[in-house]
Write an enzyme that holds these catalytic residues in place. Structure first.
Site, PDB file in Angstrom:
ATOM      1  N   CYS A 175       0.820  -1.214   0.000  1.00  0.00           N
ATOM      2  CA  CYS A 175       0.000   0.000   0.000  1.00  0.00           C
ATOM      3  C   CYS A 175       0.851   1.260   0.000  1.00  0.00           C
ATOM      4  O   CYS A 175       0.333   2.365  -0.171  1.00  0.00           O
ATOM      5  CB  CYS A 175      -0.930  -0.008   1.200  1.00  0.00           C
ATOM      6  SG  CYS A 175      -1.777  -1.583   1.350  1.00  0.00           S
TER       7      CYS A 175
ATOM      8  N   HIS B 216      -9.932   1.591  -1.163  1.00  0.00           N
ATOM      9  CA  HIS B 216      -8.476   1.508  -1.087  1.00  0.00           C
ATOM     10  C   HIS B 216      -7.920   0.498  -2.084  1.00  0.00           C
ATOM     11  O   HIS B 216      -7.587  -0.612  -1.723  1.00  0.00           O
ATOM     12  CB  HIS B 216      -8.088   1.149   0.363  1.00  0.00           C
ATOM     13  CG  HIS B 216      -6.657   0.827   0.565  1.00  0.00           C
ATOM     14  ND1 HIS B 216      -5.629   1.529  -0.046  1.00  0.00           N
ATOM     15  CD2 HIS B 216      -6.052  -0.127   1.321  1.00  0.00           C
ATOM     16  CE1 HIS B 216      -4.478   1.003   0.325  1.00  0.00           C
ATOM     17  NE2 HIS B 216      -4.702   0.000   1.142  1.00  0.00           N
TER      18      HIS B 216
ATOM     19  N   CYS C 142       0.504   3.232   5.856  1.00  0.00           N
ATOM     20  CA  CYS C 142       1.013   1.944   6.321  1.00  0.00           C
ATOM     21  C   CYS C 142       0.953   0.946   5.166  1.00  0.00           C
ATOM     22  O   CYS C 142       0.098   1.056   4.291  1.00  0.00           O
ATOM     23  CB  CYS C 142       0.193   1.437   7.492  1.00  0.00           C
ATOM     24  SG  CYS C 142      -1.549   1.201   7.091  1.00  0.00           S
TER      25      CYS C 142
END
Lengths: 466, 430
Positions: free
Chosen positions: B92, B382, B412
């Site tokens: 990510c 996301h 994160c």
């Protein structure tokens, strides 16, 4: 001596199944200490009532013991942990998660009024079900007699009812203790907190210990060998509980001296030679015994464990005088004379420890044991009377009071007496000689200068005589 | 020769609305979506025929055939075919890492302008052959004669038809990201209520941003979507409280609402030197002034999997000579509401700051009114590698509208990594 047959059976799969179905007591196999083990295996949760004064001392002790710790969200606990170098996680009962704790430590010194006792409920209600088997609960308070405000005295005294009751309901071989820490003795809680959190206190529950100002903890203490450099005398050391005591003190680093009557010389020598110790064959009731011992320990003795004792059971109506007197000589009077001789001859230096062995009978009384119970209640009296006197010399005196301990003596009891004795306690089982020995080693520790005048039962929280 | 360091401008960004897994973009590939986002950016900033210094993008879930995914997308775009490109992948963190990669080359004068981006699809996922079947087929390829090959066929088993499905799982712990975050939530004492509250705020803030037209020049509609599909404004704590936990067991606090859903989408950001932007009359929304990555040991030291940004931040702050409170906008990627709240709790905690970060005092708390003010990943969704680009472009625009100020990004990533960066308004930090 390993666990009793019944405990073995109910801890086997078929035995456990049957015991559960028919509602028989199911004693847990208790965790017991093995050298090299950490103080606690599992996470310890710390909580506190607001404005307590022990957060720092608790955090330092647990950091020093390299324990895995969580705290509640209380800011003073987070700050104290950071200051102590304790890398503690957070526990918030509302945040869920499959958390399990091996120990719960609660600083109750902030409780100044009975209305604040609800802090106990707030902390323990969500956490008590998360305690693992052989778990440890320690509540720390202020000795009621050391408080100035009557309300605070009342509230602190109330803690005892809480810990004793929780001990009876927590189950799974878990223990619950109350430690009263006098103002000024905060830095002395280390040995006591470690003992009550560790498997060494397997068979001690529902007890109250007082930590008061005393000799400081040696800065270079080795917690694996806290008796290194010390000399320890153990009477009645040839077998049973005495043998476990002398072995444990040797394990903790002491140079050991075992004492027993000449008739048991062979057993005694086997024990002391195994431990690289000395043997003294002596009848402690003889007239010259105090003098002999004072002469033997010219260069001093740091730890004296008065373990030797006998029973001479008979109801009082059938008790002849010699049966009374010979017992009283062995169990109490000789101990007083030996103490006097060693103290008068300055044989016990500052930092010394005298440890007596009382008994549940001395606290609760026991049919057929008027003589024995008198002597053992006398041991408690000896601790009470000597503690203030010895404090001035930097010496402490404490006693253990064993309940049902699995020995050759209890194995010989008739089953109708043995089984209730064994089961009627919070652990549903008898204790082992090592449990008594570990408690004595805790009193003996160089770090236990704050323990003076305590009588702690090693009885699995026996239902009698509470 | 020591190179001079130049300021790096964020000119603007573009993305496609994010879709939920197996939604409108179910049949769109990573290339399709990245191309759509890129085309929109080229359109908006008139980059047709431009030879840019570099285009850097990546995807977390990538088909083996997508070798040089970004370069292929560039070749299919209206950029000059002479524009080089390469792929980056850091879970990510990908979208922000590509931004940093392009920015650093601009800063050093190695290139003048570039595009950073990321794309991910959880719908058009790369299924692989069953490992056992793959072995049989590869062996068959190695055997020269037909008889031998036929003999190999006897090794085939019905179970081999089952494909290898990419799992959202940490290889070294076997736990999913959500399960890891549930452990963190418990260890940091983060309540369900706090997570749900953050979730509602995220949805309402993103909806408000759409309503006031803030997103108009940040995205290009795609396959019928004009807003993020996951966006659900106007929810209430009561409604969210009814959801069952999905991570952390029956006592868990993490639900489908306060965790990001699997999503599809793409985003890109145009970065340039000031000279390059001015020469083309392009806006400068903000400057990228600092960046830092960090990683933690979630395997042996049992640090929380998603706590790495909490470590990256103080390192970056020290280098920048500022404190955590010196920001006007905070963009903390909402992988899970709990991740954001754990990070904030850690920075406030004396134990974490002393024992884990080795600092004498906590970093302290932030004004949560400044946090994810135009919505976060909980509302937008996301698509792993596309999140960084969404945040960089959105923060740059917010700072530009304010005229001055400073913003910080914290993201994160799986495998215990984290990326943080600082953006300053073109009008100055204050």
């Amino acid at each position: 001596m390993s666990q009793d047959l019944y405990t073995q059976i109910v801890n086997s799969p078929p035995g456990g199944f049957i015991a559960k179905r028919v509602g028989l007591p199911q004693p847990t196999t208790l965790d017991r200490y093995r050298p090299g083990q950490p103080v606690v295996t599992g996470q310890v949760l710390i909580g506190a009532a607001p404005s307590g004064r022990l957060a720092g001392a608790i955090a330092s002790t647990l950091a020093d013991a390299q324990a895995d710790v969580a705290t509640t969200l209380a800011p003073e606990l987070r700050t104290a942990s950071a200051d102590a170098g304790l890398d503690a996680s957070v526990f918030n009962p509302e945040a869920g998660g499959d958390r399990r704790f091996k120990g719960l430590v609660f600083d109750a010194t902030g409780i100044k009024d009975s209305t604040e006792l609800v802090e106990l409920q707030k902390f323990f209600h969500p956490s008590v079900r998360k305690v693992q088997s052989s778990g440890r609960v320690v509540v720390l308070g202020t000795p009621p007699e050391a408080t100035k405000d009557p309300r605070e005295h009342t509230a602190q005294r109330a803690l005892e009812g809480f810990t004793r009751s929780l001990g009876k309901e927590i189950g799974k071989g878990s223990t619950v203790q109350l430690v009263y820490v006098a103002p000024g003795a905060e830095n002395l809680i280390g040995s006591t907190l470690r003992f009550f959190l560790s498997p060494k206190s397997a068979y001690v529950s529902g007890q109250v210990a007082r930590v008061t100002p005393g000799e400081p903890v040696p800065t270079d203490i080795d917690w694996e060998r806290p008796l290194a450099g010390k000399t320890a005398l153990v009477t009645g050391a040839s077998r049973g509980i005495g043998e476990a005591i002398i072995e444990t003190l040797a394990r903790d680093g002491a140079s050991v001296v075992g004492l027993d009557v000449p008739q048991l010389a062979e057993d005694l020598n086997a024990v002391t030679s195994r431990l690289d110790g000395e043997a003294i064959e002596l009848d402690i009731t003889s007239d010259d015994a105090p003098k002999v011992l004072a002469a033997h320990f010219k260069s001093g003795v740091d730890i004296v464990v008065h373990n030797a004792g006998v029973t001479r059971d008979r109801t009082l109506a059938k008790m002849p005088e010699d049966r009374w007197s010979s017992l009283m000589e062995i169990n109490l009077s000789s101990e007083e004379r030996i103490n006097d001789a060693l103290l008068k001859g300055k044989r016990i230096p500052a930092g010394g420890r005298i440890i007596g062995v009382s008994s549940m009978a001395g606290i609760a009384g026991n049919r057929g044991q008027t003589n024995y119970a008198t002597s053992k209640a006398g041991v408690i009296g000896m601790v009470e009377s000597m503690a203030p006197v010895l404090a001035d010399r930097g010496i402490t005196i404490n006693a253990v009071a064993p309940g049902f301990i699995e020995t050759k003596m209890t194995a010989a009891m008739p089953i109708a007496v043995r089984e209730p004795g064994r089961r009627l306690n919070s652990m549903n089982q008898g204790g082992l000689p090592i449990d008594v020995a570990e408690t004595i080693a805790w009193f003996a520790s160089s770090a236990s200068g704050g323990l003076n005048g305590n009588v702690v039962r090693v009885c699995g929280q026996m239902l009698l005589g509470a | 020769m020591t190179p001079t360091v130049r300021r790096v401008a964020v000119v603007g960004g573009n993305r496609i609305p994010f879709a939920r897994s197996n939604g409108p973009y179910a049949h769109a590939s990573n290339s399709d979506m990245l191309a759509a986002a890129l085309d929109g950016l080229i359109e908006r900033y008139n980059l047709q025929g431009e030879t840019l210094g570099e285009v850097v993008a990546g995807a977390v879930l990538k088909h083996p055939r997508d070798r040089d995914l970004t370069r292929e997308v560039v070749l299919g775009s209206k950029l000059a075919p002479e524009t080089p490109a390469y792929d980056v992948q850091q879970a990510c963190g990908t979208g922000l890492e590509t931004t940093i990669a392009v920015a650093n080359k601009i800063a050093l004068g190695q290139i003048d302008a570039g595009i950073a981006g990321g794309v991910d699809t959880t719908s058009d996922a790369p299924l692989a052959l069953n490992d056992d079947l793959r072995e049989v087929l590869l062996d068959a390829n190695r055997i020269p004669d037909t008889a031998g090959r036929l003999k190999l066929l006897t090794r085939l088993r019905p179970g081999m038809i089952k494909p290898a499905i990419p799992a959202n799982q940490e290889p070294r712990t076997g736990l999913s990201m959500g399960e890891h975050c549930a452990i963190m939530a418990s260890e940091w004492g983060i309540t369900r209520e706090a997570q749900d509250e953050l979730t509602i705020r995220s949805h309402n803030a993103l909806a408000a941003a759409y309503d006031k037209g803030f997103q108009d020049d940040l995205l290009t509609p795609y396959l019928g979507l004009e807003r993020d599909q996951n966006l659900r404004p106007g929810s209430t704590p009561e409604k969210l409280a009814k959801l069952k936990p999905v991570f952390g067991g029956p006592e868990g606090t993490m639900t489908a609402a306060n965790s990001t859903p699997l999503s599809d989408g793409a985003s890109v950001v145009l970065l340039a030197s000031e000279e390059w932007a001015k020469a083309r009359n392009l806006p400068i929304l903000a400057y990228i002034t600092e960046a830092q990555t960090a990683a933690i040991d979630h395997v042996h030291k049992r640090e929380g999997l998603l706590m790495a940004p909490a470590y990256a931040m103080p390192t970056m702050l020290d280098r920048a000579g500022i404190t955590l409170q010196d920001f006007d906008v905070y963009e903390i990627h909402e992988a899970f509401a709990a991740q954001v709240l754990c990070t904030l709790a850690a920075w406030e905690d004396p134990v974490f700051c002393k024992e884990r970060l080795g600092r004498s005092a906590p970093l302290g708390s932030i004004d949560t009114e400044k946090l994810n003010i135009n919505g976060g990943s909980l509302a937008a969704g996301h698509p792993f590698a596309a999140t960084g680009g969404r945040i960089v472009a959105g923060l740059a625009k917010e700072l530009s509208e304010r005229g001055s100020g400073r913003g910080v990004i914290s993201i994160c990533a799986a495998a215990g990594q984290g990326v943080v960066a600082i953006l300053e308004s073109a009008g100055g930090a204050k």
